[in-house]
Design a protein around this motif. Structure first.
Motif, PDB file in Angstrom:
ATOM      1  N   TRP A  63      54.715  -9.458 -35.113  1.00  0.00           N
ATOM      2  CA  TRP A  63      55.542 -10.652 -35.019  1.00  0.00           C
ATOM      3  C   TRP A  63      56.477 -10.674 -36.222  1.00  0.00           C
ATOM      4  N   LEU A  64      57.736 -10.456 -35.989  1.00  0.00           N
ATOM      5  CA  LEU A  64      58.786 -10.384 -37.005  1.00  0.00           C
ATOM      6  C   LEU A  64      58.637  -9.168 -37.921  1.00  0.00           C
ATOM      7  N   LEU A  65      57.446  -8.883 -38.380  1.00  0.00           N
ATOM      8  CA  LEU A  65      57.150  -7.725 -39.238  1.00  0.00           C
ATOM      9  C   LEU A  65      55.857  -7.090 -38.748  1.00  0.00           C
ATOM     10  N   PRO A  66      55.621  -5.838 -39.105  1.00  0.00           N
ATOM     11  CA  PRO A  66      54.318  -5.239 -38.754  1.00  0.00           C
ATOM     12  C   PRO A  66      53.177  -5.947 -39.492  1.00  0.00           C
ATOM     13  N   GLY A  67      52.002  -5.910 -38.913  1.00  0.00           N
ATOM     14  CA  GLY A  67      50.823  -6.556 -39.492  1.00  0.00           C
ATOM     15  C   GLY A  67      50.548  -6.158 -40.930  1.00  0.00           C
ATOM     16  N   PRO A  68      50.598  -4.855 -41.268  1.00  0.00           N
ATOM     17  CA  PRO A  68      50.346  -4.470 -42.663  1.00  0.00           C
ATOM     18  C   PRO A  68      51.375  -5.055 -43.647  1.00  0.00           C
ATOM     19  N   ALA A  69      52.607  -5.238 -43.189  1.00  0.00           N
ATOM     20  CA  ALA A  69      53.620  -5.851 -44.063  1.00  0.00           C
ATOM     21  C   ALA A  69      53.240  -7.301 -44.360  1.00  0.00           C
ATOM     22  N   TRP A  70      52.750  -8.015 -43.334  1.00  0.00           N
ATOM     23  CA  TRP A  70      52.308  -9.395 -43.553  1.00  0.00           C
ATOM     24  C   TRP A  70      51.136  -9.441 -44.514  1.00  0.00           C
ATOM     25  N   MET A  71      50.217  -8.496 -44.367  1.00  0.00           N
ATOM     26  CA  MET A  71      49.074  -8.451 -45.302  1.00  0.00           C
ATOM     27  C   MET A  71      49.558  -8.203 -46.727  1.00  0.00           C
ATOM     28  N   GLY A  72      50.524  -7.292 -46.878  1.00  0.00           N
ATOM     29  CA  GLY A  72      51.094  -7.024 -48.203  1.00  0.00           C
ATOM     30  C   GLY A  72      51.760  -8.255 -48.791  1.00  0.00           C
ATOM     31  N   ILE A  73      52.501  -8.972 -47.955  1.00  0.00           N
ATOM     32  CA  ILE A  73      53.155 -10.205 -48.413  1.00  0.00           C
ATOM     33  C   ILE A  73      52.112 -11.227 -48.837  1.00  0.00           C
ATOM     34  N   MET A  74      51.070 -11.374 -48.015  1.00  0.00           N
ATOM     35  CA  MET A  74      50.027 -12.343 -48.337  1.00  0.00           C
ATOM     36  C   MET A  74      49.324 -11.984 -49.646  1.00  0.00           C
ATOM     37  N   LEU A  75      49.004 -10.728 -49.828  1.00  0.00           N
ATOM     38  CA  LEU A  75      48.360 -10.302 -51.076  1.00  0.00           C
ATOM     39  C   LEU A  75      49.292 -10.486 -52.273  1.00  0.00           C
ATOM     40  N   ALA A  76      50.574 -10.186 -52.089  1.00  0.00           N
ATOM     41  CA  ALA A  76      51.540 -10.317 -53.184  1.00  0.00           C
ATOM     42  C   ALA A  76      51.712 -11.780 -53.597  1.00  0.00           C
ATOM     43  N   ILE A  77      51.872 -12.679 -52.621  1.00  0.00           N
ATOM     44  CA  ILE A  77      52.070 -14.088 -53.007  1.00  0.00           C
ATOM     45  C   ILE A  77      50.805 -14.669 -53.612  1.00  0.00           C
ATOM     46  N   THR A  78      49.645 -14.196 -53.164  1.00  0.00           N
ATOM     47  CA  THR A  78      48.388 -14.668 -53.748  1.00  0.00           C
ATOM     48  C   THR A  78      48.244 -14.170 -55.186  1.00  0.00           C
ATOM     49  N   ALA A  79      48.634 -12.931 -55.439  1.00  0.00           N
ATOM     50  CA  ALA A  79      48.573 -12.389 -56.806  1.00  0.00           C
ATOM     51  C   ALA A  79      49.545 -13.134 -57.724  1.00  0.00           C
ATOM     52  N   VAL A  80      50.742 -13.394 -57.240  1.00  0.00           N
ATOM     53  CA  VAL A  80      51.722 -14.137 -58.047  1.00  0.00           C
ATOM     54  C   VAL A  80      51.201 -15.540 -58.328  1.00  0.00           C
ATOM     55  N   TYR A  81      50.666 -16.210 -57.297  1.00  0.00           N
ATOM     56  CA  TYR A  81      50.114 -17.545 -57.486  1.00  0.00           C
ATOM     57  C   TYR A  81      48.974 -17.522 -58.504  1.00  0.00           C
ATOM     58  N   GLY A  82      48.056 -16.582 -58.372  1.00  0.00           N
ATOM     59  CA  GLY A  82      46.932 -16.489 -59.309  1.00  0.00           C
ATOM     60  C   GLY A  82      47.397 -16.260 -60.737  1.00  0.00           C
ATOM     61  N   SER A  83      48.392 -15.410 -60.909  1.00  0.00           N
ATOM     62  CA  SER A  83      48.937 -15.146 -62.247  1.00  0.00           C
ATOM     63  C   SER A  83      49.586 -16.395 -62.832  1.00  0.00           C
ATOM     64  N   LEU A  84      50.367 -17.086 -62.022  1.00  0.00           N
ATOM     65  CA  LEU A  84      51.026 -18.295 -62.508  1.00  0.00           C
ATOM     66  C   LEU A  84      50.023 -19.416 -62.783  1.00  0.00           C
ATOM     67  N   PHE A  85      48.945 -19.467 -62.012  1.00  0.00           N
ATOM     68  CA  PHE A  85      47.887 -20.433 -62.282  1.00  0.00           C
ATOM     69  C   PHE A  85      47.274 -20.150 -63.658  1.00  0.00           C
ATOM     70  N   ALA A  86      47.015 -18.876 -63.943  1.00  0.00           N
ATOM     71  CA  ALA A  86      46.449 -18.504 -65.248  1.00  0.00           C
ATOM     72  C   ALA A  86      47.403 -18.881 -66.378  1.00  0.00           C
ATOM     73  N   VAL A  87      48.692 -18.653 -66.177  1.00  0.00           N
ATOM     74  CA  VAL A  87      49.692 -19.008 -67.198  1.00  0.00           C
ATOM     75  C   VAL A  87      49.719 -20.520 -67.405  1.00  0.00           C
ATOM     76  N   ALA A  88      49.697 -21.287 -66.303  1.00  0.00           N
ATOM     77  CA  ALA A  88      49.721 -22.753 -66.414  1.00  0.00           C
ATOM     78  C   ALA A  88      48.479 -23.251 -67.145  1.00  0.00           C
ATOM     79  N   ALA A  89      47.323 -22.700 -66.809  1.00  0.00           N
ATOM     80  CA  ALA A  89      46.078 -23.135 -67.458  1.00  0.00           C
ATOM     81  C   ALA A  89      46.082 -22.787 -68.944  1.00  0.00           C
ATOM     82  N   LYS A  90      46.539 -21.587 -69.282  1.00  0.00           N
ATOM     83  CA  LYS A  90      46.577 -21.167 -70.690  1.00  0.00           C
ATOM     84  C   LYS A  90      47.580 -22.009 -71.479  1.00  0.00           C
ATOM     85  N   THR A  91      48.741 -22.253 -70.890  1.00  0.00           N
ATOM     86  CA  THR A  91      49.760 -23.073 -71.549  1.00  0.00           C
ATOM     87  C   THR A  91      49.229 -24.480 -71.803  1.00  0.00           C
ATOM     88  N   TRP A  92      48.572 -25.039 -70.803  1.00  0.00           N
ATOM     89  CA  TRP A  92      48.018 -26.379 -70.948  1.00  0.00           C
ATOM     90  C   TRP A  92      46.950 -26.417 -72.035  1.00  0.00           C
TER      91      TRP A  92
END
Length: 163
Positions: A63-92
């Motif tokens: 659907w719009l992209l191949p399944g593995p591409a969607w999995m890659g996108i999902m993993l990438a946005i989750t990694a970015v979110y997790g990293s930014l969460f760590a930065v926000a927590a450390k900054t706070w």
């Protein structure tokens, strides 16, 4: 509060208790301070993107992209979110000396959010897989973003009330 073997008067003891309660309330208010705006925006975008990425990964056909591409996108946005969460927590923590805490938030808000949001975000992907209609993903994305904004506003209101 005892000095040179002299016991505090009842008034001094009550005053010390009031001071202790005020310090505890201040520490709780500090810990309940809202996320930085950049992290709130990141969280809202993540919650909005997750149902679409998960739905694309779960689609029975590409659907719009191949399944593995969607999995890659999902993993990438989750990694970015997790990293930014760590930065926000450390900054706070560096800024205030207090770790980010969720236990100061009312359970009547956090428990339904912790249960309902995953059901909404993942349930829409299952509905999309069964029906093939992307309206489920769009509805979950918009609802998730609205819940994120609403929770942030409630978080801000709670902070203002306690500080």
């Amino acid at each position: 509060m005892e000095t040179n073997g002299v016991r505090p008067t009842p008034e001094q003891a009550r005053s010390a208790l009031v001071d202790t309660e005020r310090i505890q309330a201040s520490a709780q208010a500090l810990a309940a301070t809202p996320w930085p705006n950049w992290f709130f925006i990141t969280l809202t975008l993540y919650v909005a993107a997750l149902p679409i990425a998960y739905g694309g990964a779960m689609a029975s056909t590409d659907w719009l992209l191949p399944g593995p591409a969607w999995m890659g996108i999902m993993l990438a946005i989750t990694a970015v979110y997790g990293s930014l969460f760590a930065v926000a927590a450390k900054t706070w923590r560096n800024k205030t000396g207090v770790a980010l805490r969720f236990d100061v938030l009312p359970k009547r808000a956090t428990v339904p959010l912790a249960v309902g949001l995953p059901v909404l975000l993942l349930g829409a992907s299952f509905a999309f897989r069964i029906t093939g209609r992307p309206v489920w993903l769009i509805a979950a994305s918009l609802t998730g973003a609205a819940v994120s904004v609403g929770f942030h506003l409630a978080f801000v209101r709670l902070h203002r009330k306690t500080s």
